[in-house]
Scaffold this active site. Structure first.
Site, PDB file in Angstrom:
ATOM      1  N   LEU A 265       0.852  -1.187   0.000  1.00  0.00           N
ATOM      2  CA  LEU A 265       0.000   0.000   0.000  1.00  0.00           C
ATOM      3  C   LEU A 265       0.888   1.238   0.000  1.00  0.00           C
ATOM      4  CD1 LEU A 265      -2.962  -0.618   2.517  1.00  0.00           C
ATOM      5  CD2 LEU A 265      -3.134  -0.218   0.063  1.00  0.00           C
ATOM      6  N   ASP A 266       0.557   2.217  -0.832  1.00  0.00           N
ATOM      7  CA  ASP A 266       1.311   3.468  -0.855  1.00  0.00           C
ATOM      8  C   ASP A 266       1.165   4.201   0.473  1.00  0.00           C
ATOM      9  OD1 ASP A 266       2.100   3.056  -3.474  1.00  0.00           O
ATOM     10  OD2 ASP A 266       0.357   4.076  -4.296  1.00  0.00           O
TER      11      ASP A 266
END
Length: 300
Positions: free
Chosen positions: A49-50
């Protein structure tokens, strides 16, 4: 005085911890925090996940790290906000603005048509700052080093791309729900929708709501985990939740653990093999008339 007792190593049971990743942390930051909390180096994550994204991040503890590569291949679901009228270098709100455009002429009907074009099986070019590897090096690392990166389009499937809300108070923002295959970039959907509408677009917010069978109903926060370190699911429960199940007698269980093949079960894809005690011993696949193990989860 008696000699001090030798410090005993705390045995951490294998299983999954499903964390609600907070904004501003990388997936690696979360792994590092959970390593400290759980007292083990053997922690990994399924699906990056960013930093700007929040939501479901599945972590494997001890032997459950062997499940992660298979979980990462599963479908995922997201709630997202797309901002139209501005394209950025990263296709999200953290990048520099490349161009802006007036969105007042973009109709709801045009948005709906653009969303429909990006639904189903499509060819998608990942963002240049994605984690896709180019000659063994992550694309985002090459971009940070000043290289020009052009990635090839690849097939992905967007099984659901629903428009939940449209806001025009300050520009044009869309709230959407996306369900998609592994390897799909939601910020690339935002970029491509904006390009199709001729105004540019980027991802303003992202929350992952599901990875495979694991959704927000089973998440814990890092704060709660620090207060009470515990698995979300023990190893066998995690395998049962994430994969089809095959139960075998003791003799077949031992044969599989010794590298022998079993008669095929007729199950599509990867599945969990359980012994008569209900313990997950391996992940396996059928090949023609035989079953072979792809991940061994125990040695006894």
């Amino acid at each position: 005085m008696p000699p001090a007792a030798a410090k005993q190593r705390v045995i951490v049971p294998p299983g999954l911890v499903v964390v609600d990743k907070p904004d501003g942390m990388t997936s690696h930051d979360v792994v590092a925090r959970v390593r400290r909390i759980m007292g083990t180096r053997k922690v990994g994550h399924a699906g990056t996940l960013d930093p700007m994204a929040t939501g479901v991040l599945v972590l494997g503890i001890e032997r459950a790290t062997k499940l992660l590569g298979h979980l990462a291949l599963d479908t995922k679901a997201y709630l997202a906000t797309i901002r139209l009228g501005a394209a950025t270098t990263t296709d999200d709100a953290q990048g520099e603005v490349l161009s802006t455009a007036d969105t007042s002429a973009v109709t709801d009907e045009a948005v709906a048509v653009g969303v429909a074009k990006l639904t189903g099986r499509i060819q998608q070019v990942p963002s240049a700052v994605s984690a896709v590897k180019v000659d063994g090096k992550r694309a985002y690392a090459r971009v940070r080093a000043g290289e020009q990166v052009e990635l090839a389009a690849r097939p992905v499937e967007v099984s659901r791309f629903d428009l939940l809300a449209v806001r025009r108070e300050d520009g044009l923002e869309l709230d959407v729900m996306v369900e998609c295959s592994s390897g799909t970039y939601v910020r690339a959907l935002a970029r491509d929708l904006g390009a199709d509408l001729g105004v540019g677009g980027h991802l303003a917010a992202l929350r992952r709501t599901r990875v495979g069978p694991f959704d927000l109903r089973v998440v814990t926060t890092l704060e709660k985990l620090a207060e009470q370190p515990a698995l979300s699911l023990p190893l066998s429960d995690a395998v049962a939740a994430a994969f089809p199940r095959r139960d075998v007698p003791y003799r077949q269980a031992q044969a599989l653990l010794q590298g022998q093949r079993l008669p095929a079960a007729g199950i599509d894809g990867t599945y969990g093999v359980f012994d008569p005690d209900g313990r997950a011993i391996a992940l396996a696949v059928d090949e023609d008339t035989a079953t072979r193990s792809v991940v061994v989860l125990t040695t006894t």
